[in-house]
Design a protein around this motif. Structure first.
Motif, PDB file in Angstrom:
ATOM      1  N   UNK A   1      41.481  47.539  37.893  1.00 25.17           N
ATOM      2  CA  UNK A   1      42.515  47.038  38.792  1.00 25.17           C
ATOM      3  C   UNK A   1      41.934  46.098  39.845  1.00 25.17           C
ATOM      4  N   UNK A   2      40.774  46.446  40.391  1.00 20.89           N
ATOM      5  CA  UNK A   2      40.127  45.574  41.378  1.00 20.89           C
ATOM      6  C   UNK A   2      39.816  44.204  40.783  1.00 20.89           C
ATOM      7  N   UNK A   3      39.433  44.182  39.514  1.00 16.55           N
ATOM      8  CA  UNK A   3      39.136  42.922  38.839  1.00 16.55           C
ATOM      9  C   UNK A   3      40.385  42.056  38.718  1.00 16.55           C
ATOM     10  N   UNK A   4      41.470  42.658  38.317  1.00 14.59           N
ATOM     11  CA  UNK A   4      42.730  41.914  38.219  1.00 14.59           C
ATOM     12  C   UNK A   4      43.152  41.375  39.581  1.00 14.59           C
TER      13      UNK A   4
ATOM     14  N   UNK B   1      37.923  39.027  29.080  1.00 12.64           N
ATOM     15  CA  UNK B   1      36.639  39.669  28.852  1.00 12.64           C
ATOM     16  C   UNK B   1      36.074  40.342  30.084  1.00 12.64           C
ATOM     17  N   UNK B   2      36.450  39.844  31.246  1.00 15.29           N
ATOM     18  CA  UNK B   2      35.915  40.386  32.507  1.00 15.29           C
ATOM     19  C   UNK B   2      36.329  41.845  32.723  1.00 15.29           C
TER      20      UNK B   2
ATOM     21  N   UNK C   1      43.432  37.318  40.966  1.00 15.21           N
ATOM     22  CA  UNK C   1      44.703  36.760  41.446  1.00 15.21           C
ATOM     23  C   UNK C   1      44.563  36.141  42.832  1.00 15.21           C
ATOM     24  N   UNK C   2      43.923  36.845  43.763  1.00 17.45           N
ATOM     25  CA  UNK C   2      43.799  36.289  45.116  1.00 17.45           C
ATOM     26  C   UNK C   2      42.817  35.125  45.140  1.00 17.45           C
ATOM     27  N   UNK C   3      41.827  35.137  44.246  1.00 21.41           N
ATOM     28  CA  UNK C   3      40.945  33.983  44.147  1.00 21.41           C
ATOM     29  C   UNK C   3      41.703  32.745  43.723  1.00 21.41           C
ATOM     30  N   UNK C   4      42.567  32.907  42.734  1.00 20.93           N
ATOM     31  CA  UNK C   4      43.398  31.802  42.258  1.00 20.93           C
ATOM     32  C   UNK C   4      44.294  31.273  43.379  1.00 20.93           C
ATOM     33  N   UNK C   5      44.955  32.181  44.080  1.00 19.88           N
ATOM     34  CA  UNK C   5      45.876  31.769  45.147  1.00 19.88           C
ATOM     35  C   UNK C   5      45.134  31.129  46.313  1.00 19.88           C
ATOM     36  N   UNK C   6      43.969  31.675  46.646  1.00 15.96           N
ATOM     37  CA  UNK C   6      43.195  31.106  47.744  1.00 15.96           C
ATOM     38  C   UNK C   6      42.760  29.684  47.462  1.00 15.96           C
TER      39      UNK C   6
END
Length: 436
Positions: free
Chosen positions: A238-241, A217-218, A245-250
């Motif tokens: 694209x910035x949202x995707x 939804x985001x 991803x980097x939030x998850x990895x961080x």
């Protein structure tokens, strides 16, 4: 076809219709995300707090909220007028930019809905449902609507006078919900057994499903805020995707280093933290900036969720640690990573813009956060004094699903919570005094 209708772009309209549906889906996604994070005895109550927000906020928004938020300014950038109360004067040919005004109003409504629903996570397991029914419409009118006007409305002071940037809702959605959640958590006090009993998520697959729906939804939330099917929407998409991803990895990196275990809950929470932070900045930063914004949120928010144990405020499902902190990070980093190709001229600190924009972003963060906190605290205290906001201790101990809704999400006998296997929960529900 009227002259007004001729200004409607069918491509932009088709995209915004899809984006509006995507953002509305985020609230059921949030319900699953929150529902999986609580214990079995309050799952349905958590789902209901999100679902009922859809109905409550919609009624308020159509009656007066949209007009006050997006009507012509009347008080020095603070609030709009009531010209369009009850959606008066907004027919099918009314145009906002290149899309029908009624569609724009509906798109903005979905933002208001999820912002109110987000707050429920801070008071999970212990709020009277009846008090929540009163709180949501009052809060929407007194907190969300004014802030939405400040940031996005015509003549709003944050946008027009201060010059702070917010593409898709770091201030009206993330910081407002986070600060409001903190205020309500303080009004209600901590859950029974806070810092003593284990309060682990009861259903992690549900949490991940909810996070996945939120992420899906985001794209409507952020890319839809371009209000058109264009290059800006594609970049925000694209910035949202990337930030998710980097939030998850961080977050997983911190868990592995700190705890020795990357967790499923951490992956879901990290993705949401990255998405929260990129919300205000997705239309202002480059792809590199988006990657950094998401990573910063994943790392910082993974530590911030633990602050409640040291500072002794019970933010049940980490609305403060993820949405307030993530929203602050994303809003402030616009002042660092903004690029003129995205903003139309404004540049961040790293691109030669100096400290000016960072200062504007900081003022916006402090003003919105303080307003949301103080007004929400006042609303919460008033409701608590008149109706009582905190559930009775017996009801909280038994579980709000049974005491409020006379239902259970699961056969508790199977899960080891007292009822024999195969026993119906309905007779037990009838014996428990229900609470509105």
């Amino acid at each position: 076809m009227s002259l007004a209708a001729q200004g409607i772009d069918t491509g932009d309209t088709a995209w915004l219709l899809a984006a509006t549906a995507l953002v509305l889906l985020m609230t059921p996604g949030l319900a699953l995300f929150y529902g999986g994070m609580v214990r079995t005895k309050s799952v349905l109550n958590m789902l209901m707090m999100s679902f009922v927000s859809i109905a409550l906020v919609t009624v308020v928004w159509l009656a007066a909220g949209y007009s006050l938020a997006f009507g012509d300014d009347t008080f020095g950038g603070l609030i709009g007028n009531l010209k369009h109360a009850g959606m008066s004067g907004l027919g099918p040919d009314s145009v906002h930019g290149t899309v029908p005004t009624l569609l724009f109003a509906t798109f903005q409504l979905t933002f208001a809905i999820i912002t109110a629903a987000l707050i429920s996570g801070a008071i999970a397991d212990r709020a009277k449902f009846g008090a929540w029914l009163v709180f949501v419409p009052v809060w929407a009118l007194l907190v969300y609507v004014p802030v939405a006007h400040w940031v996005w409305g015509p003549g709003g002071w944050v946008l027009d006078k201060l010059g702070a940037l917010d593409f898709a809702g770091g201030l009206p959605v993330e910081i407002t919900s986070g600060a409001s959640g903190l205020a309500l958590a303080l009004v209600l006090g901590p859950r029974l057994g806070f810092k003593k009993d284990a309060m682990r998520p009861h259903n992690l697959p549900m949490v991940v499903l909810g996070a996945g729906l939120l992420w899906f939804g985001w794209f409507g939330f952020n890319a839809g805020s371009a209000l058109g099917a264009n290059g800006l929407a594609a970049t925000a998409f694209l910035n949202t995707l990337a930030a998710g991803c980097t939030g998850l990895l961080g977050w997983l990196f911190v868990e592995q280093k700190r705890d020795g275990h990357p967790t499923t809950l951490g992956a879901a929470s990290g993705a949401v933290a990255g998405l929260v932070a990129i919300t205000p900045s997705c239309g202002s930063v480059s792809l590199l900036g988006a990657l950094v914004v998401g990573l910063a949120a994943g790392v910082v928010c993974s530590y911030a969720v633990g602050w409640k144990f040291r500072l002794n405020y019970d933010d049940s499902l980490d609305v403060v640690g993820v949405h307030l902190v993530g929203g602050v990070i994303g809003t402030l980093l616009i002042g660092v990573f903004a690029v003129k190709e995205m903003t139309g001229g404004t540049e961040g600190l790293l691109y030669g813009g100096g400290l000016a924009q960072l200062g504007k972003q900081l003022v916006g963060v402090v003003a919105v956060g303080a307003y949301a906190f103080l007004v929400t605290y006042g609303i919460g205290k008033l409701i608590d004094k008149v109706l009582g906001f905190r559930a009775d201790e017996e009801h909280e101990h038994t579980g709000l699903d049974l005491t409020v809704h006379a239902e259970t999400a699961y056969d508790h006998g199977v899960l080891g919570h007292g009822a024999p296997v195969g026993a119906s929960s309905v007779p037990s529900a009838q014996k428990v005094k229900t609470q509105a």
